[in-house]
Structure formats: C-alpha cells, structure tokens
Scaffold this motif. Structure first.
Motif, short mmCIF file in Angstrom:
data_model
loop_
_atom_site.label_atom_id
_atom_site.label_comp_id
_atom_site.label_asym_id
_atom_site.label_seq_id
_atom_site.Cartn_x
_atom_site.Cartn_y
_atom_site.Cartn_z
N UNK A 1 -2.41 -4.60 0.64
CA UNK A 1 -3.13 -3.93 -0.45
C UNK A 1 -4.48 -3.43 0.05
N UNK A 2 -5.19 -4.28 0.77
CA UNK A 2 -6.49 -3.84 1.34
C UNK A 2 -6.31 -2.61 2.22
N UNK A 3 -5.26 -2.63 3.03
CA UNK A 3 -5.02 -1.49 3.92
C UNK A 3 -4.76 -0.21 3.13
N UNK A 4 -3.95 -0.36 2.08
CA UNK A 4 -3.65 0.81 1.24
C UNK A 4 -4.92 1.39 0.62
N UNK A 5 -5.75 0.50 0.08
CA UNK A 5 -6.97 0.97 -0.59
C UNK A 5 -7.89 1.67 0.40
N UNK A 6 -8.02 1.10 1.59
CA UNK A 6 -8.88 1.72 2.60
C UNK A 6 -8.34 3.10 2.98
#
Ligand code: ISL
Ligand code: CA
Length: 542
Positions: free
Chosen positions: A230-235
């Motif tokens: 999820x963090x990767x997607x948001x970034x």
C-alpha cells in the motif's frame, strides 16, 4: 502543471454529501445544480476546499460508494456539464473541489466486474476470485459491514468483498488495475479538480489472503492494513500523478495509530498529504460502534492531545457522513445545544491541522429524529440489525442500538429554512427531514447574530487571520478534568484556548491578557469560571 507544495495548508475543507445537500428538481435527491446554487453560501461561510462525496453512477447499495462508472456522473445528480459548471463556478469563487476516490472496490455492476462474472479471465484478475476449500470459504476474513468477506458465485468459487457483497475488492497486485485507476485520476484532475479524498485507502493492498486473527470484530486485518504494498502504491500515485498537478490528497485511513499516520503522511516519503484517524470517534465505543459506553470528555481530550503531539499536521474533524452528529456525540442537544455546538466549532478550528466541516455541522444539525428502523436507508444499519437479531437481541433494544448509531443520523437533508421540506426539496425527500428544522436552519441562523452559523463564520474568519492558529505550535496546558486548555503560538502571537467540554461550571486559572473570542456574551463571562460548554480564546501580550 507544476505542483505548488502545501498550498492547502491554511485551508478549511467542507464536506458535501450530495444526496442530502440541496435538490434542484424536486425528485427528493440532492444534486449538482443544487450544490451550484449554494456556492455563494459556502463562500460566505469561508470555505476554501469542498470534498464532494461520490457523484459517479452507482446502483446505490452504499449511496455512491459502490461505483459502476468512474468517469461519468450519476444522472440522479445531474450531467457532466453540471459537474464542469460546478468546478468552474467554484473556481471563480476561489473554492477548490476534491472528489471522493473509491478504489478499494468497485460496484458489482461495474463493467469490469460484469466481464469477470461472465468468465473473462483478464477481468477476473481485476478482483479476488478464489476457490473455496470444500465447504469452506477461501479464508476467515469478515466484512466491515458484517458477515463473511466472501460471496459465492459458482461451484465453490468466491470473490472478496471487505464491504457489502455489492462492493467487490479490486486486486491491486494487478498492474492493469493501477493503469486503469491512474487514467481515472488524470481524467478528473485534467477537468480541474484539486485532488481526492481516498476512501479506505490504507486497506487497498492485500499482502496475502491467509486466514487472520480477530481484532475489534474484524478478522484478517493484519494482512491488509497499512501494508508495504500500500505504501508503495501511494508513493507511486504521488510521484507519477498527484505531484504533477496542484493537488491535495487526504486519505481515509482506518484503524491507524499516530505512528502509522506519520508513515502515510510524512513529507519525505511522499504518499498522502493528510489522513483521517478514528480514535476520537470511537472514544465511547465498546469494541463495536453499535455498543456504546459512557462518553468521558477527558478521554476525548487525551486522544486529541496525543494526536496533536505525535503527528505534524492532522485532519481535524468531529463528524462526517459515517458518524453521528458531533453535538449528539460530544455536546448537549437539549439544554446547551448552542453552547456545545459553538464550543466544538471553536475547538475544532483552534487545533493544529486542517479543519473539516461536515454539511449541517455549521448550523448545529443534530441526529435524525427517527422513530423506527424502517425509516432508515443505510445498508450498514440493516446488516447490523440482522446480526443483532441473530445474536438474540430483542427488537426494541435492536431498534435503540441501531437508531443511536446509524450513519443515517448524519445523512438527513440539509436544513435550509423552516418550510415543510426545509428548503431541501419540493418533492419527497429520500430520507426523513428532522423536525427541528423549525429552529435549526440556515435562514433563521443567518438572521441571528448569536447563531451557531454566525459563530462558525466568525471563527473561520478569526482563524484565517491568526498566524498562531494556522501555523503556530500546540501545547496542552494543565487544567481541571474535562476542560481542554491549550496554547497556539507563532512568533508574535500567543493564544490560550479554553474548551469546557461539560455542562458544569468549571473553575479555571486564566492565562493571557485579552479575551479575543468566545461563545458567551461579554456580560455573562466571569473571571474565574468557565460556564457550561464555554469556549474562549485569550491572547497574551508578548
Ligand atoms: O462507517 C464506518 C463505521 O460505521 C466505517 O467502518 C466505515 O465503513 C469505514 O470508515 C469506511 O468508510 C468509507 O468506505 C465505505 C463507505 O460505506 C463509507 O461511507 C466510506 O466513508 C465503503 O466504501
Ligand atoms: Ca434532484
């Protein structure tokens, strides 16, 4: 196109739930032309940003949070022309619009899902279709709306839905989903909107589909809450899309701690701008929101103070379309309605961070005055009632529990005037109008200098011109139980903010020199005491 970092920082955001805001054509459903007709009202209130809840085509199993077409407008709400008009008229008034982006799931009537159901493997991979295990579902996860998170579709085949069965979860492991959603975001940003409120954004990426543990009535959260994916997607969203426009992105981040929030919103990681936390909303819940315990203002103060200290900039809200009205939650709707509604306004607008106001909050709207469950429309309420019945809870108790907490409490039509339909519609409103529209309404409050509405206007104006309130530091000051005292301080301005969160008179030590703001008339204030739900800002000569 370049990003203008933090342009939103001193803004005030107003949340519109379109279905209940203003109906222009008498079908009983609020719509976009209705919103356009009220833009001047919002301008006068002092709003900078509007968060528009979903206006996309939807079969409305969850009032628009089940989207069947992401780049069109629900005919109930108007046309794409109306939407373009709304964006440009708002812009002319200096108001920026952000839209709700619901990308954890689509509607089961979305084209992608229909193709998936028809057996198209490409589209099946947009969702989580899994085989069961004999008679067992693919895993033991539960839905946020009650019951299991899997819906059977064929011979031992299921799909995942963390919300209702009409809201199948998208598979964010599939790069095609990323591509499609990126196109959707660009479509709206190119139209001139200024960002998104991202629905349940911190649960979109399921790291694995293994069985999970039970946590606050939910099962399996550890596999999908704030995952690395999820963090990767948001970034990536931020880097490839959001930062290319002038955007503000606020996430609905469920079940987060301050530490989670720091990661989701830290400037150097470049993910979300802000996130909504829920800890204060649950201050009186007993595990599940349907089962309440007594509300202690002191607990609320502790929670807010913790978040103020541990997160750089918070999204400050006291109500939204999923919660009961704040004056019911934290105030007194009977004896001190005006005092508590204005104190809550003062507190929310004095804390460090960005204030959010939910439609009707600015006139002190209260929970719906429903007398039976049949008057409700929300899917979540009906599911909860069914589960309570299964648990053997008797009807009159079920009724009480559901009516106390139903999301429809905050979804009753906006009260514009004292007429039969409250100036909301000429037709039959989709949800019952509260009978207190007779005195809680925009028209009456506009003409009353001491109204909740005029307090909001003045407080918004005061905040806008105060460096301490918009940019200053925050520090809690010791005081009596259930009284929230804090300072906000900028280089040349120190303010002491006092909030009596109770219906009792409280003896306090006043610091500072001049009372610059308050919700009691000068002649009624005392030197030693805060009156019931009194709010004051005292300025220090520094
Ligand atoms: O409403 C809640 C508690 O009553 C939350 O559990 C809520 O369901 C959760 O915060 C997610 O809310 C968002 O997504 C839902 C939608 O129904 C809500 O209206 C939306 O705010 C599913 O899209
Ligand atoms: Ca309408």
């Amino acid at each position: 196109m370049a990003s203008n970092k933090k342009w939103w920082k001193n803004s005030i955001c107003y949340q519109i739930y379109p279905r209940s805001f203003c109906d222009s054509n008498g079908d009983g459903i609020g719509d976009i032309p209705g919103i356009i007709s009220k833009l001047h009202y919002l301008k006068e209130l002092g709003v900078d940003i509007i968060w528009l809840c979903p206006v996309y085509p939807s079969p409305n199993h969850d009032n628009g949070y089940d989207i069947s077409d992401y780049t069109a407008i629900n005919p109930e709400f108007g046309t794409m022309d109306d939407m373009d008009k709304l964006i440009s008229r708002a812009k002319r008034l200096g108001i920026k619009i952000i839209m709700d982006l619901v990308i954890n799931h689509t509607s089961d009537e979305h084209e992608w899902f229909k193709r998936a159901l028809a057996g198209d493997e490409e589209y099946k991979d947009f969702y989580y279709f899994r085989k069961g295990n004999g008679n067992k579902k693919p895993n033991n996860w539960k839905s946020f709306f009650g019951g299991d998170a899997w819906q059977k579709v064929g011979d031992d085949e299921y799909y995942l839905h963390l919300f209702s069965e009409h809201q199948p979860d998208l598979n964010w492991h599939n790069p095609k989903v990323y591509e499609k959603v990126s196109e959707i975001m660009r479509f709206w940003l190119d139209k001139g909107i200024y960002g998104f409120r991202c629905d349940v954004i911190n649960i979109i990426y399921k790291q694995s589909l293994e069985d999970g543990a039970t946590n606050n009535g939910l099962v399996g959260m550890e596999h999908y809450l704030n995952t690395e994916g999820c963090h990767e997607l948001l970034a990536r969203f931020n880097k490839e899309i959001w930062s290319k426009y002038k955007t503000f992105v606020v996430g609905e981040t469920v079940a987060v701690t301050p530490e989670d929030m720091q990661l989701l919103c830290s400037e150097h990681r470049g993910e979300l701008d802000l996130g909504f936390f829920f800890e204060h909303m649950d201050v009186d819940s007993r595990g599940s929101k349907w089962y309440k315990k007594k509300y202690y203002p002191n607990c609320l103060i502790k929670i807010l103070d913790k978040w103020q200290n541990s997160v750089d900039y918070t999204a400050n809200y006291l109500e939204n379309h999923d919660q009961i009205r704040s004056v019911n939650h934290f105030g007194d709707t009977e004896k001190f309605w005006r005092e508590s509604a204005t104190m809550l306004c003062g507190m929310n607008l004095s804390l460090k961070g960005m204030p959010f106001i939910y439609q009707g909050q600015e006139i002190g709207m209260t929970n719906g005055d429903f007398t039976s469950i049949e008057e409700l429309r929300d899917v979540e309420s009906y599911n909860a009632e069914r589960e309570m019945a299964q648990k053997g809870i008797i009807k009159c108790i079920r009724r009480k529990l559901v009516l106390n907490t139903s999301r429809d409490n905050a979804r009753t039509p906006m009260q514009w005037d004292n007429s039969e339909k409250a100036g909301f519609t000429d037709g039959e409103p989709w949800l019952k109008i509260n009978s207190n529209k007779s005195f809680i309404n925009v028209e009456a409050e506009q003409n009353d200098e001491n109204s909740v509405l005029n307090f909001y206007r003045k407080m918004i104006d005061y905040r806008r011109n105060s460096k301490a309130l918009t940019e200053g530091t925050y520090r809690k000051v010791a005081g009596p139980r259930d009284v929230y005292i804090f300072t906000r301080e900028a280089p040349e301005e120190r303010l002491y903010v006092y909030c009596n969160m109770t219906s009792n008179v409280k003896e306090v030590e006043f610091y500072g020199d001049t009372i610059v703001f308050g919700n009691y008339k000068k002649e009624n204030r005392t030197e030693k005491y805060l009156l019931p739900y009194e709010f004051r800002i005292v300025k220090s000569n520094i």
